[in-house]
Design an enzyme around this catalytic site. Structure first.
Site, PDB file in Angstrom:
ATOM      1  N   GLY A   1      -0.940  62.562  14.550  1.00  0.00           N
ATOM      2  CA  GLY A   1      -2.194  61.854  14.304  1.00  0.00           C
ATOM      3  C   GLY A   1      -3.200  62.677  13.508  1.00  0.00           C
ATOM      4  O   GLY A   1      -4.228  62.160  13.064  1.00  0.00           O
TER       5      GLY A   1
ATOM      6  N   THR B   1      -3.164  63.853  10.476  1.00  0.00           N
ATOM      7  CA  THR B   1      -3.360  63.396   9.088  1.00  0.00           C
ATOM      8  C   THR B   1      -4.351  62.239   9.037  1.00  0.00           C
ATOM      9  O   THR B   1      -5.298  62.249   8.246  1.00  0.00           O
ATOM     10  CB  THR B   1      -2.010  62.953   8.493  1.00  0.00           C
ATOM     11  OG1 THR B   1      -1.096  64.038   8.569  1.00  0.00           O
ATOM     12  CG2 THR B   1      -2.158  62.498   7.053  1.00  0.00           C
TER      13      THR B   1
ATOM     14  N   ASP C   1       2.534  60.637  13.501  1.00  0.00           N
ATOM     15  CA  ASP C   1       3.216  61.521  14.432  1.00  0.00           C
ATOM     16  C   ASP C   1       2.161  62.161  15.347  1.00  0.00           C
ATOM     17  O   ASP C   1       1.745  61.551  16.325  1.00  0.00           O
ATOM     18  CB  ASP C   1       4.000  62.551  13.603  1.00  0.00           C
ATOM     19  CG  ASP C   1       4.909  63.428  14.414  1.00  0.00           C
ATOM     20  OD1 ASP C   1       5.403  62.988  15.446  1.00  0.00           O
ATOM     21  OD2 ASP C   1       5.140  64.589  14.001  1.00  0.00           O
TER      22      ASP C   1
HETATM   23  P1  IMP Z   1       0.900  63.697  11.545  1.00  0.00           P
HETATM   24  O1  IMP Z   1      -0.276  64.305  10.861  1.00  0.00           O
HETATM   25  O2  IMP Z   1       1.585  64.661  12.483  1.00  0.00           O
HETATM   26  O3  IMP Z   1       0.619  62.369  12.188  1.00  0.00           O
HETATM   27  O4  IMP Z   1       2.023  63.543  10.472  1.00  0.00           O
HETATM   28  C1  IMP Z   1       2.069  62.591   9.606  1.00  0.00           C
HETATM   29  C2  IMP Z   1       2.872  63.022   8.388  1.00  0.00           C
HETATM   30  O5  IMP Z   1       3.960  63.913   8.714  1.00  0.00           O
HETATM   31  C3  IMP Z   1       3.482  61.794   7.816  1.00  0.00           C
HETATM   32  O6  IMP Z   1       2.667  61.318   6.794  1.00  0.00           O
HETATM   33  C4  IMP Z   1       4.791  62.283   7.290  1.00  0.00           C
HETATM   34  O7  IMP Z   1       4.620  62.693   5.957  1.00  0.00           O
HETATM   35  C5  IMP Z   1       5.144  63.482   8.106  1.00  0.00           C
HETATM   36  N1  IMP Z   1       6.130  63.122   9.136  1.00  0.00           N
HETATM   37  C6  IMP Z   1       5.931  63.027  10.459  1.00  0.00           C
HETATM   38  N2  IMP Z   1       7.061  62.651  11.101  1.00  0.00           N
HETATM   39  C7  IMP Z   1       7.991  62.513  10.140  1.00  0.00           C
HETATM   40  C8  IMP Z   1       9.372  62.112  10.160  1.00  0.00           C
HETATM   41  O8  IMP Z   1       9.992  61.809  11.195  1.00  0.00           O
HETATM   42  N3  IMP Z   1       9.982  62.065   8.946  1.00  0.00           N
HETATM   43  C9  IMP Z   1       9.357  62.369   7.781  1.00  0.00           C
HETATM   44  N4  IMP Z   1       8.080  62.727   7.725  1.00  0.00           N
HETATM   45  C10 IMP Z   1       7.395  62.799   8.891  1.00  0.00           C
END
Ligand code: IMP
Ligand code: MG
Length: 187
Positions: free
Chosen positions: A105, A107, A103
């Site tokens: 990025g 993480t 999403d």
């Molecule tokens: P990032 O660090 O924003 O890229 O988020 C990644 C983490 O957020 C993913 O590993 C998911 O656990 C959670 N996440 C992001 N978008 C969604 C979604 O649409 N549904 C469920 N979990 C999400």
């Protein structure tokens, strides 16, 4: 009156299955004859990793990390920490991080930096769903199952407040309104 969460299937179990098989073939071609370490990010990637590893035709070792992202139920604030580290020695090995959804990025940016400290031969990223236009930091995703423009998704491992991981397809979720004094056990 309680309003219910609204779920709309956007990727069927058959469509997911076919795409995971394709990803498996692509990765097997790229890593032919090279042993591979798959690192799944708990909990969301557990079903995807289980299917992906069985679609591969290369020797694989499997490990998991568990990460904690600060933020509300639906959005990461960019602060990430590790609550369960890898247990395998990955030094000198080819690694693919297996993630459910990318999403912002944050993480994967954090995790790939941490994994590089272990001196692997290479680190690539495979995600089932890429929400590219929501990216806040630049991360290169090497293998993508599906590009999805928008929405909050659940099912096939993905959750909303620990619900809906068990659904076979991937669904778009519009959460219902929960009145004051409402407890999940009332559901
Ligand atoms: P990032 O660090 O924003 O890229 O988020 C990644 C983490 O957020 C993913 O590993 C998911 O656990 C959670 N996440 C992001 N978008 C969604 C979604 O649409 N549904 C469920 N979990 C999400
Ligand atoms: Mg996750």
């Amino acid at each position: 009156m309680q309003e219910k969460d609204q779920l709309t299937e956007i990727l069927s179990p058959d469509v997911i299955k076919a795409r995971v098989q394709e990803l498996g073939k692509e990765i097997s071609r790229d890593y032919k004859g090279r042993p591979l370490v798959l690192i799944g990010i708990l909990k969301g990637a557990f079903i995807f990793l289980a299917d992906l590893c069985r679609a591969l035709d290369v020797n694989t070792e499997i490990d998991f990390v568990r990460l904690y992202s600060y933020g509300s139920g639906m959005e990461s604030e960019g602060k990430v920490s590790i609550t369960k580290d890898i247990e395998l020695d990955i030094s000198g090995k080819d690694v693919i991080v297996v993630e459910d959804i990318v999403d912002t990025g944050y993480t994967l940016e954090y995790l790939t930096e941490v994994l590089k400290l272990h001196k692997p031969a290479s680190v690539k990223i495979c995600c089932l769903i890429d929400k590219k236009e929501r990216r806040k930091v630049d991360v290169q995703v090497d293998y993508v199952g599906f590009d999805v423009q928008k929405g909050f998704l659940v099912g096939y491992g993905l959750d909303y407040n620990e619900q809906y991981r068990h659904l076979q397809g991937i669904h778009n979720l519009v959460p219902g309104y929960e009145p004051e004094g409402y407890w999940p056990s009332d559901r």
